[in-house]
Design a protein around this motif. Sequence first.
Motif, mmCIF file in Angstrom:
data_model
loop_
_atom_site.group_PDB
_atom_site.id
_atom_site.type_symbol
_atom_site.label_atom_id
_atom_site.label_comp_id
_atom_site.label_asym_id
_atom_site.label_seq_id
_atom_site.Cartn_x
_atom_site.Cartn_y
_atom_site.Cartn_z
ATOM 1 N N LYS A 267 -8.340 -1.222 -3.023
ATOM 2 C CA LYS A 267 -8.378 -0.246 -4.118
ATOM 3 C C LYS A 267 -8.144 -0.977 -5.433
ATOM 4 O O LYS A 267 -6.998 -1.111 -5.892
ATOM 5 C CB LYS A 267 -7.325 0.842 -3.905
ATOM 6 C CG LYS A 267 -7.571 1.710 -2.687
ATOM 7 C CD LYS A 267 -6.490 2.780 -2.556
ATOM 8 C CE LYS A 267 -6.743 3.686 -1.351
ATOM 9 N NZ LYS A 267 -5.667 4.698 -1.209
ATOM 10 N N GLU B 94 2.545 0.128 -6.115
ATOM 11 C CA GLU B 94 1.446 0.316 -5.165
ATOM 12 C C GLU B 94 0.436 -0.801 -5.380
ATOM 13 O O GLU B 94 0.046 -1.101 -6.509
ATOM 14 C CB GLU B 94 0.770 1.663 -5.375
ATOM 15 C CG GLU B 94 -0.385 1.903 -4.393
ATOM 16 C CD GLU B 94 -1.157 3.168 -4.673
ATOM 17 O OE1 GLU B 94 -2.135 3.430 -3.932
ATOM 18 O OE2 GLU B 94 -0.820 3.884 -5.631
ATOM 19 N N ARG C 131 0.820 -1.205 0.000
ATOM 20 C CA ARG C 131 0.000 0.000 0.000
ATOM 21 C C ARG C 131 0.853 1.253 0.000
ATOM 22 O O ARG C 131 0.509 2.260 -0.611
ATOM 23 C CB ARG C 131 -0.939 -0.012 1.211
ATOM 24 C CG ARG C 131 -2.086 -0.992 1.083
ATOM 25 C CD ARG C 131 -2.993 -0.977 2.286
ATOM 26 N NE ARG C 131 -2.366 -1.556 3.464
ATOM 27 C CZ ARG C 131 -3.004 -1.857 4.590
ATOM 28 N NH1 ARG C 131 -4.293 -1.592 4.701
ATOM 29 N NH2 ARG C 131 -2.380 -2.395 5.597
ATOM 30 N N THR D 196 -5.588 -0.054 -8.143
ATOM 31 C CA THR D 196 -4.145 -0.297 -8.035
ATOM 32 C C THR D 196 -3.756 -1.685 -8.514
ATOM 33 O O THR D 196 -2.563 -1.955 -8.725
ATOM 34 C CB THR D 196 -3.664 -0.152 -6.576
ATOM 35 O OG1 THR D 196 -4.188 -1.234 -5.779
ATOM 36 C CG2 THR D 196 -4.090 1.178 -5.974
ATOM 37 N N ASP E 172 -3.047 -2.178 -3.202
ATOM 38 C CA ASP E 172 -3.947 -2.116 -2.053
ATOM 39 C C ASP E 172 -5.148 -2.988 -2.355
ATOM 40 O O ASP E 172 -5.876 -2.746 -3.318
ATOM 41 C CB ASP E 172 -4.375 -0.668 -1.812
ATOM 42 C CG ASP E 172 -5.161 -0.480 -0.523
ATOM 43 O OD1 ASP E 172 -5.885 -1.415 -0.114
ATOM 44 O OD2 ASP E 172 -5.060 0.608 0.068
#
Length: 289
Positions: A57, A52, A35, A60, A54
Amino acid sequence: MTILVTAASGQLGRLVVDALLTRGAEPSSIVAGARDTSKLADVAARGVQTVELDYSKPETLAPALEGVDAVLLISGSEVGQRVPQHGNVIDAAKAAGVAKLVYTSAPKASTADYPLAPEHKATEELIAASGVPSVIVRNNWYIENFATDVARAADSGVIAASSGDGVIVGATRADLADAAAVVLLEDGHLGEVYELSGDQAWTSADLAAAASEVLGRDVAYTPLTTEQHVAALEAAGLDAGLAGFVAGIDAGIAQGVLDVPTGGVSRLTGRPTTTLVDGLRAALAPVAA
């Protein structure tokens, strides 16, 4: 082959990256996801790609999976949120055409009744339904999980638990990380469900004996009922929900959820796993620091 390690800034993820490199993977073939990529600066300095990533999310995930052949999905830490979070990664892996998805599950996740099992069972079912070629690695208990209890026993001389005579076949995080690295690097393994266990089985009484050896003082195992354990945890400051969760895991251990055949890790890695005594010694170093 490009390998993505999710949650690579965590304790297990970092060790998997180490194991991949030790086993000869080119740094440029490893993608470390987290993250907060600033926590991967040391990994990037070794030539590993960082991205990145996550679980919560989805935006990403597709970029992180671009060009990736194999993924290690390390189970999330947010209890109660893990199924949708894992589902996001599984969906993204399917969309990306990943050739191998390795998931770190829990012992006997599909059959045992204990607090850790439901989210792992549900994730295993999502993976099966997705059709993504996969390997399930069910990690037994980390030896490091006992470091705090053993550190306390240096003063109290007691390890108290409600696990009865339940058997644990644990290993260190590094042992389990190495097994995951083997599964990621080697051809094959697809469709397998591995109960990843150490070479040594022990009970809480054996843990107390090992603590005695490590600490150089007598340590006794004090068996508790589940009710006594919950009360003790609440007295130590845990809320009722967390106290019940922790005691519920011990109840599962008493019922045999961690009692699997020994040697699951060493059969994959080709080397013995760390002994309980040696694992505790190593785990206590940062606790004492």
